[in-house]
Design an enzyme around this catalytic site. Structure first.
Site, PDB file in Angstrom:
ATOM      1  N   CYS A 252      12.419   8.798  16.278  1.00 41.16           N
ATOM      2  CA  CYS A 252      11.275   9.720  16.154  1.00 41.16           C
ATOM      3  C   CYS A 252      10.329   9.345  15.018  1.00 41.16           C
ATOM      4  CB  CYS A 252      11.768  11.149  16.034  1.00 41.16           C
ATOM      5  SG  CYS A 252      12.637  11.543  14.499  1.00 41.16           S
ATOM      6  N   HIS A 300      13.401  16.137  12.982  1.00 43.12           N
ATOM      7  CA  HIS A 300      12.681  15.541  14.126  1.00 43.12           C
ATOM      8  C   HIS A 300      11.185  15.687  13.899  1.00 43.12           C
ATOM      9  CE1 HIS A 300      12.420  13.879  18.146  1.00 43.12           C
ATOM     10  NE2 HIS A 300      11.496  14.788  18.447  1.00 43.12           N
ATOM     11  N   HIS A 312       6.551  11.971  21.569  1.00 47.24           N
ATOM     12  CA  HIS A 312       7.637  11.756  20.601  1.00 47.24           C
ATOM     13  C   HIS A 312       8.743  10.923  21.236  1.00 47.24           C
ATOM     14  CE1 HIS A 312      10.634  15.102  21.943  1.00 47.24           C
ATOM     15  NE2 HIS A 312       9.852  14.792  22.951  1.00 47.24           N
TER      16      HIS A 312
END
Length: 337
Positions: A252, A300, A312
């Site tokens: 990420c 995240h 993402h």
């Protein structure tokens, strides 16, 4: 007493006759009035407003409706052409030995005919006719005749097969020529539509982008954000790999680092550091290109696209993708541009 007399009648002084105003003077007067009106904005032509983003998108969609069937027709013709060209090549390869065999056979016949014409019957045939017993001569002549007939049949058979392949190849070559013409016409049409789509896309304001792999995005203020969004969207479909920062796989924070690196902004490959490297913006003020973080421990991060969407790298087994921001608990937004 003299009688008074009236004074003689006096006439008003004569006036020159009124002449009609000339057409040239009228035209000059009208031109002057029009010029004044234009200067005052009275006769100005109504300005045409530039098409809106939605109108441009609608025109692009209309062009795409024509382009996609053209692309598929082009693909169909190209695949058929590939098959038929292979068939033609295969037939040509089969014809090579047949051409050689028929040429050799015809040469043999020609040599025999020439030798017979120049030298007469061969010594072998002459010896056969001389030494043969009367009872077997007829049988041997029949054998010779059959041998000659068999050779003739072999030559005829080779020529027949060769001619058959020739006919098949001629039909294929005619079909190939037609398909090449269709392919070229479709390619030209595709190029024309592509050019129109590019022209329309250039009409979009700089704040509107149509990145590969993502939906249409409006309201992109920063040039760095535009580059980051386009870069991240181009990675859609790439696999998630823990610790990867590209160019072919990402985690990420590796994806957001890679996206902004393309724009000349260097972020640390760690969500916590990226949180501190940006400045806080509220959810209401978030705009495309901002980083959006999730969970209380910020483990995240994604790149916000607007309209509640982000791009993402989700997790192992799920490639880089566009997703709704709301499917995870949002910790906050940060702006790095």
């Amino acid at each position: 007493m003299p009688v008074a007399t009236l004074p003689p009648h006096r006439h008003a002084p004569s006036q020159p006759p009124v002449r009609p105003v000339g057409a040239r003077v009228v035209r000059r007067l009208l031109t002057l009035v029009a010029a004044v009106a234009v200067g005052a904005g009275l006769l100005a032509a109504p300005a045409h407003a530039a098409p809106s983003v939605d109108e441009i998108d609608a025109q692009i969609d209309k062009q795409w409706e024509q382009l996609e069937p053209t692309i598929e027709s082009y693909n169909k013709i190209r695949s058929q052409l590939k098959v038929n060209q292979k068939k033609s090549d295969d037939l040509e390869k089969k014809m090579v030995p047949l051409e050689l065999e028929s040429a050799l056979a015809m040469n043999r016949v020609g040599d025999m005919a020439a030798r017979y014409y120049i030298q007469g019957p061969s010594q072998e045939i002459g010896a056969l006719l001389v030494s043969t017993k009367p009872g077997t001569l007829g049988e041997q002549l029949v054998i010779l005749d059959r041998l000659a007939e068999e050779q003739h049949k072999q030559i005829a058979g080779v020529l027949a097969v060769r001619d058959k392949y020739n006919r098949q190849k001629q039909k294929l070559d005619a079909l190939i020529a037609t398909q090449i013409k269709q392919r070229d016409e479709l390619a030209a049409k595709k190029k024309q539509i592509d050019s129109e789509i590019k022209r329309l896309t250039k009409m979009l304001p700089v704040t509107s982008i149509r990145p590969e792999g993502c939906p249409a995005i409006d309201g992109v203020v920063s040039s760095a954000a535009r580059i980051a969004i386009k870069t991240a969207c181009a990675q859609v479909g790439d696999p998630y790999v823990w610790g990867a920062t590209g160019p072919n796989s990402f985690d990420c924070s590796g994806l957001t680092q890679y996206a902004y690196k393309a724009a000349g902004i260097y972020l640390t490959h760690f969500t916590g550091a990226q949180w501190n490297e940006g400045r806080a913006v509220s959810r209401a003020d978030a705009r495309p290109g901002d980083l959006v973080f999730f969970y209380s421990d910020l483990h995240h991060v994604g790149l916000y696209l607007g309209n509640g969407l982000m791009v993402h790298a989700p997790r192992t087994g799920k490639p880089v993708q566009v997703a709704k921001v709301a499917y995870m608990p949002v910790a906050g937004y940060r702006r790095v541009t």
